[in-house]
Write a protein that holds these residues in place. Structure first.
Motif, PDB file in Angstrom:
ATOM      1  N   TRP A  20       0.827  -1.220   0.000  1.00  0.00           N
ATOM      2  CA  TRP A  20       0.000   0.000   0.000  1.00  0.00           C
ATOM      3  C   TRP A  20       0.855   1.262   0.000  1.00  0.00           C
ATOM      4  O   TRP A  20       0.367   2.349  -0.322  1.00  0.00           O
ATOM      5  N   HIS A  33      -7.794   0.247  -7.457  1.00  0.00           N
ATOM      6  CA  HIS A  33      -8.985   0.804  -6.786  1.00  0.00           C
ATOM      7  C   HIS A  33      -9.921   1.431  -7.819  1.00  0.00           C
ATOM      8  O   HIS A  33     -11.141   1.320  -7.707  1.00  0.00           O
ATOM      9  N   ALA A  41      -8.279  -3.703  -5.673  1.00  0.00           N
ATOM     10  CA  ALA A  41      -8.172  -3.138  -4.331  1.00  0.00           C
ATOM     11  C   ALA A  41      -9.557  -2.721  -3.816  1.00  0.00           C
ATOM     12  O   ALA A  41      -9.779  -2.607  -2.614  1.00  0.00           O
ATOM     13  N   THR A  42     -10.459  -2.455  -4.754  1.00  0.00           N
ATOM     14  CA  THR A  42     -11.877  -2.173  -4.465  1.00  0.00           C
ATOM     15  C   THR A  42     -12.682  -3.145  -5.321  1.00  0.00           C
ATOM     16  O   THR A  42     -12.221  -3.520  -6.398  1.00  0.00           O
ATOM     17  N   GLY A  71      -9.986   2.508   6.247  1.00  0.00           N
ATOM     18  CA  GLY A  71      -9.344   2.003   5.031  1.00  0.00           C
ATOM     19  C   GLY A  71     -10.152   2.424   3.826  1.00  0.00           C
ATOM     20  O   GLY A  71     -10.516   1.603   2.976  1.00  0.00           O
ATOM     21  N   GLY A  73      -9.382   4.077   1.209  1.00  0.00           N
ATOM     22  CA  GLY A  73      -8.738   4.143  -0.103  1.00  0.00           C
ATOM     23  C   GLY A  73      -8.985   5.494  -0.755  1.00  0.00           C
ATOM     24  O   GLY A  73      -9.040   6.531  -0.073  1.00  0.00           O
ATOM     25  N   TYR A  77     -16.320   4.336  -1.669  1.00  0.00           N
ATOM     26  CA  TYR A  77     -17.522   4.208  -0.818  1.00  0.00           C
ATOM     27  C   TYR A  77     -17.827   5.532  -0.131  1.00  0.00           C
ATOM     28  O   TYR A  77     -18.993   5.911  -0.001  1.00  0.00           O
ATOM     29  N   ASP A  92      -7.227   6.502   5.880  1.00  0.00           N
ATOM     30  CA  ASP A  92      -6.414   5.535   5.141  1.00  0.00           C
ATOM     31  C   ASP A  92      -4.951   5.952   5.314  1.00  0.00           C
ATOM     32  O   ASP A  92      -4.650   7.140   5.392  1.00  0.00           O
ATOM     33  N   PHE A  93      -4.042   4.963   5.356  1.00  0.00           N
ATOM     34  CA  PHE A  93      -2.639   5.339   5.549  1.00  0.00           C
ATOM     35  C   PHE A  93      -1.881   5.576   4.243  1.00  0.00           C
ATOM     36  O   PHE A  93      -0.699   5.904   4.274  1.00  0.00           O
ATOM     37  N   GLY A 117      -3.824   8.353   7.875  1.00  0.00           N
ATOM     38  CA  GLY A 117      -3.329   7.793   9.135  1.00  0.00           C
ATOM     39  C   GLY A 117      -3.601   6.305   9.214  1.00  0.00           C
ATOM     40  O   GLY A 117      -4.327   5.754   8.390  1.00  0.00           O
ATOM     41  N   ASP A 118      -2.981   5.688  10.215  1.00  0.00           N
ATOM     42  CA  ASP A 118      -3.135   4.257  10.448  1.00  0.00           C
ATOM     43  C   ASP A 118      -4.276   4.067  11.452  1.00  0.00           C
ATOM     44  O   ASP A 118      -4.169   4.529  12.588  1.00  0.00           O
ATOM     45  N   TYR A 119      -5.345   3.409  11.047  1.00  0.00           N
ATOM     46  CA  TYR A 119      -6.492   3.319  11.958  1.00  0.00           C
ATOM     47  C   TYR A 119      -6.229   2.412  13.159  1.00  0.00           C
ATOM     48  O   TYR A 119      -6.956   2.416  14.123  1.00  0.00           O
ATOM     49  N   ILE A 135     -14.422  -2.240   4.899  1.00  0.00           N
ATOM     50  CA  ILE A 135     -14.924  -2.979   3.730  1.00  0.00           C
ATOM     51  C   ILE A 135     -13.795  -3.605   2.907  1.00  0.00           C
ATOM     52  O   ILE A 135     -12.758  -2.974   2.661  1.00  0.00           O
ATOM     53  N   TYR A 136     -14.063  -4.770   2.450  1.00  0.00           N
ATOM     54  CA  TYR A 136     -13.245  -5.613   1.584  1.00  0.00           C
ATOM     55  C   TYR A 136     -12.239  -6.457   2.372  1.00  0.00           C
ATOM     56  O   TYR A 136     -11.084  -6.550   2.025  1.00  0.00           O
ATOM     57  N   ASP A 138     -10.556  -6.401   5.097  1.00  0.00           N
ATOM     58  CA  ASP A 138      -9.266  -5.934   5.604  1.00  0.00           C
ATOM     59  C   ASP A 138      -8.946  -6.437   7.010  1.00  0.00           C
ATOM     60  O   ASP A 138      -7.783  -6.410   7.421  1.00  0.00           O
TER      61      ASP A 138
END
Ligand SMILES: C[S@@+](CC[C@H](N)C(=O)[O-])C[C@H]1O[C@@H](n2cnc3c(N)ncnc32)[C@H](O)[C@@H]1O
Length: 274
Positions: A20, A33, A41-42, A71, A73, A77, A92-93, A117-119, A135-136, A138
């Motif tokens: 990523w 994506h 990726a999506t 996340g 992307g 969404y 999203d990071f 950022g990193d969730y 979603i997807y 992760d």
């Protein structure tokens, strides 16, 4: 360099590089994506439209107006939720994806709060959201400890009665899995621009439902290392973990379209409530 190659990788250890965030691969992931035909990726645009129908019925905007997309992307969404009237925050990071998302929202005059950022480590706040989505599939990339951490952070960030919706892969996804070790010389493809030797291995860990897709790209004076983890889940086991955190189950389906879960389903979609 040969000393750097890990044959025995401890479960969930992090690789030096990430698909990523890598300079060469991240733009390819962004392109994946944005490819609306292909589940990269999506997921493809038809699936996304159908899943939006189900998601917006499941959590009507009047009752669930504040939404967090973990996340997110490039905001595929997030934009659809914004169009449906939700107040959306996306995290999203990937700097590249967030820059794309911000630019796209600006062009469309959409108000979406994007954060790079990193969730897993970011402060998601307390009782902020009516809905949180991941979603997807992760969740499957994380270790059990990090998964608990995500559940706890999501639980804290939801308002009472708020919903957490996420999908995961089931063991069915790996029904035909076979371990493999391969190598090839590559240039100018998904993995690399410069010529390199690409070593790859796909393995599983006995007694677990965790899989590793491991890659080394070897250059004359450097190397890149990617560990892509995936854990697949059975309904009961994950539900037990969620209940321990305090979540109550609202609905468990076979996918984000709300279809029932079947023996052959490769995904499960959880809707749980605080
Ligand atoms: C498989 S994609 C799914 C994207 C989006 N949910 C969708 O379905 O269109 C995973 C996304 O999560 C992001 N991501 C992965 N781990 C993350 C983390 N720990 N913190 C923030 N973003 C993360 C990636 O950059 C990528 O955009």
């Amino acid at each position: 360099m040969i000393r750097e190659i890990k044959m025995e990788v401890p479960m969930f250890s992090q690789s030096q590089d990430s698909i990523w965030l890598d300079d060469h691969i991240a733009p390819k992931m962004l392109a994946a994506h944005l490819d609306s035909e292909f589940d990269g990726a999506t997921r493809n645009s038809e699936y996304i439209s159908q899943s939006m129908k189900w998601l917006t019925q499941k959590c009507p905007v009047q009752e669930f107006p504040k939404l967090l997309d973990l996340g997110c992307g490039p905001g595929i969404y997030a934009e659809k939720f914004c169009e449906a009237g939700y107040q959306v925050k996306g995290i999203d990071f990937s700097e590249l994806s967030i820059a794309y998302a911000k630019n796209s929202a600006k062009e469309k005059d959409y108000t979406i709060d994007y954060q790079c950022g990193d969730y897993l480590t970011a402060d998601l706040g307390k009782e902020q959201y009516d809905v949180i989505v991941l979603i997807y599939c992760d969740l499957g990339v994380f270790s059990p400890t990090d998964r608990q951490r995500i559940f706890q952070k999501v639980y804290r960030a939801l308002k009472p009665g708020g919903r957490f919706i996420f999908d995961v892969f089931t063991p069915q996804k790996y029904a035909a899995f076979e371990e493999a070790n391969t190598w090839q010389v590559e240039e100018d493809n998904f993995w690399t621009k410069e010529k390199c030797i690409h070593l790859s291995a796909q393995k599983t860990y006995p007694g677990t439902t965790t899989y590793l897709d491991q890659h080394y790209l070897l250059y004359p004076d450097s190397f890149k290392e990617f560990f892509i983890w995936e854990t697949v889940f059975a309904e009961e086991e994950l539900l037990a973990e969620l209940k321990k955190i305090g979540f109550a189950s609202n609905e468990i389906c076979g996918d984000l379209l709300g279809r029932p879960s079947m023996v052959e389903s490769e995904t499960l979609c959880f809707v749980v409530e605080k």
